[in-house]
Scaffold this motif. Structure first.
Motif, PDB file in Angstrom:
ATOM      1  N   UNK A  71     -15.235  -9.388  11.450  1.00 34.78           N
ATOM      2  CA  UNK A  71     -15.281  -8.064  12.065  1.00 34.78           C
ATOM      3  C   UNK A  71     -14.207  -7.996  13.153  1.00 34.78           C
ATOM      4  N   UNK A  72     -13.441  -6.903  13.246  1.00 37.80           N
ATOM      5  CA  UNK A  72     -12.344  -6.832  14.213  1.00 37.80           C
ATOM      6  C   UNK A  72     -12.753  -6.594  15.668  1.00 37.80           C
ATOM      7  N   UNK A  73     -14.013  -6.267  15.935  1.00 36.26           N
ATOM      8  CA  UNK A  73     -14.458  -6.051  17.325  1.00 36.26           C
ATOM      9  C   UNK A  73     -14.632  -7.403  18.011  1.00 36.26           C
ATOM     10  N   UNK A  74     -13.797  -7.674  18.992  1.00 38.42           N
ATOM     11  CA  UNK A  74     -13.818  -8.963  19.688  1.00 38.42           C
ATOM     12  C   UNK A  74     -14.695  -8.893  20.933  1.00 38.42           C
ATOM     13  N   UNK A  75     -14.957 -10.061  21.509  1.00 40.35           N
ATOM     14  CA  UNK A  75     -15.730 -10.194  22.757  1.00 40.35           C
ATOM     15  C   UNK A  75     -17.152  -9.647  22.609  1.00 40.35           C
ATOM     16  N   UNK A  76     -17.747  -9.855  21.447  1.00 41.03           N
ATOM     17  CA  UNK A  76     -19.121  -9.392  21.201  1.00 41.03           C
ATOM     18  C   UNK A  76     -20.099 -10.453  21.701  1.00 41.03           C
ATOM     19  N   UNK A  77     -21.008 -10.066  22.570  1.00 43.50           N
ATOM     20  CA  UNK A  77     -21.985 -11.006  23.109  1.00 43.50           C
ATOM     21  C   UNK A  77     -23.140 -11.138  22.120  1.00 43.50           C
ATOM     22  N   UNK A  78     -23.290 -12.332  21.580  1.00 42.89           N
ATOM     23  CA  UNK A  78     -24.344 -12.541  20.596  1.00 42.89           C
ATOM     24  C   UNK A  78     -24.152 -11.619  19.408  1.00 42.89           C
ATOM     25  N   UNK A  79     -25.246 -11.295  18.748  1.00 47.88           N
ATOM     26  CA  UNK A  79     -25.215 -10.343  17.628  1.00 47.88           C
ATOM     27  C   UNK A  79     -25.970  -9.080  18.008  1.00 47.88           C
ATOM     28  N   UNK A  80     -26.250  -8.903  19.303  1.00 47.37           N
ATOM     29  CA  UNK A  80     -27.070  -7.779  19.760  1.00 47.37           C
ATOM     30  C   UNK A  80     -26.449  -6.428  19.406  1.00 47.37           C
ATOM     31  N   UNK A  81     -25.116  -6.319  19.481  1.00 51.91           N
ATOM     32  CA  UNK A  81     -24.450  -5.055  19.192  1.00 51.91           C
ATOM     33  C   UNK A  81     -23.891  -4.973  17.789  1.00 51.91           C
ATOM     34  N   UNK A  91     -25.074  -4.070  14.909  1.00 53.79           N
ATOM     35  CA  UNK A  91     -25.344  -2.837  14.159  1.00 53.79           C
ATOM     36  C   UNK A  91     -24.370  -1.720  14.529  1.00 53.79           C
ATOM     37  N   UNK A  92     -23.849  -1.750  15.757  1.00 50.85           N
ATOM     38  CA  UNK A  92     -22.913  -0.720  16.200  1.00 50.85           C
ATOM     39  C   UNK A  92     -21.504  -0.934  15.654  1.00 50.85           C
ATOM     40  N   UNK A  93     -21.169  -2.163  15.259  1.00 51.53           N
ATOM     41  CA  UNK A  93     -19.810  -2.465  14.804  1.00 51.53           C
ATOM     42  C   UNK A  93     -19.728  -2.844  13.330  1.00 51.53           C
ATOM     43  N   UNK A  94     -20.852  -2.997  12.657  1.00 46.88           N
ATOM     44  CA  UNK A  94     -20.837  -3.531  11.289  1.00 46.88           C
ATOM     45  C   UNK A  94     -20.076  -2.661  10.294  1.00 46.88           C
ATOM     46  N   UNK A  95     -19.940  -1.377  10.559  1.00 41.34           N
ATOM     47  CA  UNK A  95     -19.178  -0.504   9.653  1.00 41.34           C
ATOM     48  C   UNK A  95     -17.692  -0.886   9.640  1.00 41.34           C
ATOM     49  N   UNK A  96     -17.247  -1.644  10.634  1.00 39.35           N
ATOM     50  CA  UNK A  96     -15.846  -2.066  10.712  1.00 39.35           C
ATOM     51  C   UNK A  96     -15.582  -3.402  10.013  1.00 39.35           C
ATOM     52  N   UNK A  97     -16.604  -4.029   9.427  1.00 37.00           N
ATOM     53  CA  UNK A  97     -16.410  -5.326   8.774  1.00 37.00           C
ATOM     54  C   UNK A  97     -15.220  -5.268   7.825  1.00 37.00           C
ATOM     55  N   UNK A  98     -14.375  -6.293   7.888  1.00 37.17           N
ATOM     56  CA  UNK A  98     -13.226  -6.351   6.983  1.00 37.17           C
ATOM     57  C   UNK A  98     -13.498  -7.259   5.787  1.00 37.17           C
ATOM     58  N   UNK A  99     -14.474  -8.149   5.917  1.00 38.21           N
ATOM     59  CA  UNK A  99     -14.831  -9.028   4.799  1.00 38.21           C
ATOM     60  C   UNK A  99     -16.263  -9.504   4.965  1.00 38.21           C
ATOM     61  N   UNK A 100     -16.969  -9.508   3.856  1.00 37.00           N
ATOM     62  CA  UNK A 100     -18.308 -10.098   3.768  1.00 37.00           C
ATOM     63  C   UNK A 100     -18.318 -10.915   2.486  1.00 37.00           C
ATOM     64  N   UNK A 101     -18.493 -12.223   2.623  1.00 37.63           N
ATOM     65  CA  UNK A 101     -18.497 -13.091   1.446  1.00 37.63           C
ATOM     66  C   UNK A 101     -19.786 -13.901   1.417  1.00 37.63           C
ATOM     67  N   UNK A 102     -20.267 -14.139   0.230  1.00 37.50           N
ATOM     68  CA  UNK A 102     -21.466 -14.951   0.059  1.00 37.50           C
ATOM     69  C   UNK A 102     -21.052 -16.276  -0.557  1.00 37.50           C
TER      70      UNK A 102
END
Length: 120
Positions: free
Chosen positions: A57-67, A69-80
């Motif tokens: 995800x391109x949003x940097x300086x994220x504290x934990x995973x608390x936020x 849900x607010x940035x997940x639409x910006x994910x550039x890759x999700x791989x399993x």
């Protein structure tokens, strides 16, 4: 429910402590088969007993995973990728990307590997 020493299965985790771990790609790459532009990304994951979802995800300086849900639409890759079980335990959370062909992660006896290929 989790592995007993890691984060809960099925929940987004910032794959590190405190701020989300950041990973930098100096060139465009394929991350687990997904195209990723050169740049720095926050690394999230969803651990599972049999597989992990690894997220950039391109949003940097994220504290934990608390936020997240607010940035997940910006994910550039999700791989399993499959969960990898190691023979020996890593007391500290470890990343290894030395050979440039994969990102390896281990904590305790569990982890994952994501294949990486770089553009020429």
């Amino acid at each position: 429910e989790g592995s007993g020493s890691m984060e809960s299965y099925g929940k987004v985790w910032r794959t590190g402590a405190n701020e989300a771990t950041e990973i930098t790609f100096k060139k465009d790459a394929m991350f687990g088969g997904k195209p990723v532009k050169a740049g720095t990304y926050s690394l999230y994951s969803i651990p599972g007993e049999k597989e992990w979802t690894v997220i950039l995800n391109p949003e940097l300086k994220q504290w934990g995973a608390f936020g997240y849900d607010k940035v997940k639409a910006k994910n550039v890759a999700e791989v399993t990728v499959p969960t990898k079980m190691y023979d020996t335990s890593a007391e500290k959370l470890m990343f290894d990307a030395k050979d440039d062909s994969k990102l390896k992660f281990q904590w305790d006896k569990m982890g994952f590997e994501v294949p990486i290929t770089y553009s020429k």
